[in-house]
Scaffold this active site. Structure first.
Site, mmCIF file in Angstrom:
data_model
loop_
_atom_site.group_PDB
_atom_site.id
_atom_site.type_symbol
_atom_site.label_atom_id
_atom_site.label_comp_id
_atom_site.label_asym_id
_atom_site.label_seq_id
_atom_site.Cartn_x
_atom_site.Cartn_y
_atom_site.Cartn_z
ATOM 1 N N GLN A 95 0.837 -1.199 0.000
ATOM 2 C CA GLN A 95 0.000 0.000 0.000
ATOM 3 C C GLN A 95 0.874 1.253 0.000
ATOM 4 O O GLN A 95 1.765 1.384 0.835
ATOM 5 C CB GLN A 95 -0.907 0.035 1.225
ATOM 6 N N CYS A 125 -6.404 7.104 5.294
ATOM 7 C CA CYS A 125 -5.647 7.366 6.521
ATOM 8 C C CYS A 125 -6.057 8.712 7.129
ATOM 9 O O CYS A 125 -6.021 9.737 6.468
ATOM 10 C CB CYS A 125 -4.145 7.355 6.232
ATOM 11 N N ARG A 250 -7.416 -5.261 13.221
ATOM 12 C CA ARG A 250 -7.024 -5.284 14.634
ATOM 13 C C ARG A 250 -7.217 -6.648 15.281
ATOM 14 O O ARG A 250 -6.420 -7.031 16.149
ATOM 15 C CB ARG A 250 -7.819 -4.204 15.395
#
Ligand SMILES: Cc1cc2nc3c(=O)[nH]c(=O)nc-3n(C[C@H](O)[C@H](O)[C@H](O)COP(=O)(O)O)c2cc1C
Length: 351
Positions: A95, A125, A250
């Site tokens: 990325q 982001c 996560r």
């Protein structure tokens, strides 16, 4: 949650229909993935060792942490190190983030030359340092610039191209609906949607309805992302959104088993939790990989962090986690881990 007590029978009929979907594999341009369950980019976390563990435990594709396009074209040593890869983690998506079409085009070429099987563009982001430069989530408020970046990168990029987006620059304006279409028209091969807006950060809940809405508008695959914290959530996300794949972030930190558990559930099997011994093996494998990649001194410095990851929310872990904050040497850390895992095994805890 005890995974062994979550048999597939808990799935609703509509969810059963989605089971096969996750096992079906995912086509991203010319790349065929063995399943539809992929690992998310996690800055500061998804390094090569982490990614190899995720692949070993069933992630069909892994993603690098976001890499600065500027850093790449300036050949900065640290930035280039993020491109380090190995056959074992293949296929790797790299990325990149940036806001200048020419820089992004050149950075894409460097990433592909270094071995990226897929090139992913960050359009989500929320970190101030990144959005201040017009990159990451800020692309969502600059559709023309975003389009120019995609068109240029597409022209130059010889591997499948994907984009990972949040829902919008503002919470009330889900521009992802239009920008995903724009990206498809630019020749992007798949879109990942994290169902949160930029200002949301990681707060609130990911909006899976928007992921579903994007899916209805596109022909290319849509990968849903956000808040899959248990295996059954992956199936629930597919049911709710009809997305083509799911991305897990996560929940994979210190828990690479989440991928194999999703696959097990998709195959109609109860997702099995790792035994204390399997946990120990994974921690040691992770440490050995870090030692090979970064040297034993740096790996030893990261051991305590690994232990914190791999023991999070396990029974009896709070005392163990507290105790290791004052331990620095490797052998004492390992001895403390063994004691903790023995206690876990004795209690028959498998979650
Ligand atoms: C520590 C951390 C680092 C992240 N780094 C990146 C990143 O480099 N690129 C990116 O697109 N998303 C990044 N994300 C967002 C995740 O990829 C993912 O979209 C988000 O965590 C929601 O998915 P989850 O609920 O499965 O974690 C990061 C998230 C976290 C918590």
């Amino acid at each position: 949650m005890d995974m062994t007590s979550a048999p597939p029978a808990i799935l609703q009929p509509a969810q059963r229909l989605q089971q096969a979907g996750l096992l079906k594999g995912l086509q991203i341009g010319s790349l065929s993935l063995e399943s539809s369950v992929v690992m998310a980019p996690l800055a500061g976390i998804s390094d090569l060792a982490f990614r190899i563990l995720a692949r070993r435990h069933g992630a069909a594709m892994v993603t690098s942490e976001m890499v600065s396009a500027h850093g790449l074209i300036q050949r900065q040593k640290k930035t280039l190190s993020y491109l380090r890869t190995s056959a074992e983690e293949s296929p790797l998506a790299v990325q990149i983030f940036g806001a200048e079409p020419a820089v992004m085009e050149e950075a894409a070429r460097i990433a592909v030359d270094a071995g990226a099987a897929v090139l992913d563009i960050n359009a989500g982001c929320p970190v101030r340092k990144v959005v201040r430069t017009g990159a990451g989530g800020a692309l969502l408020k600059q559709p023309e610039l975003f389009e120019r970046i995609l068109a240029r990168v597409r022209r130059r990029c010889s591997v499948p191209l994907t984009v990972k987006m949040r829902t919008g620059w503002s919470h009330h304006s889900p521009v992802v609906l239009d920008l995903a279409r724009m990206a498809e028209e630019c020749g992007v091969d798949a879109i990942t949607v994290h169902g949160r807006s930029v200002p949301q950060g990681f707060g609130g809940k990911a909006d899976w309805d928007i992921i579903g809405e994007v899916k209805t508008r596109l022909r290319i695959p849509v990968i849903g992302n956000g808040d899959i914290t248990e295996p059954v959530h992956a199936i629930a996300m597919m049911e709710k959104t009809d997305c083509d794949g799911v991305m897990i972030g996560r929940a994979a930190i210190g828990n690479p088993w989440i991928f194999s558990q999703v696959l097990a559930l998709s195959a109609g099997l109860p997702p099995r939790a790792p035994s204390p011994e399997e946990r120990r093996e994974a921690i040691l494998s992770h440490f050995e990989l870090l030692s090979e990649l970064e040297g034993s001194t740096r790996a030893a410095r990261r051991m305590r962090g690994l232990l914190l990851w791999y023991t999070k929310s396990l029974p009896f872990s709070s005392r163990f986690r507290g105790a290791i904050t004052s331990i620095t040497d490797m052998s004492s850390l390992m001895a403390a881990l063994d004691l903790f895992l023995d206690k876990l095994a004795a209690a028959g805890a498998t979650h």
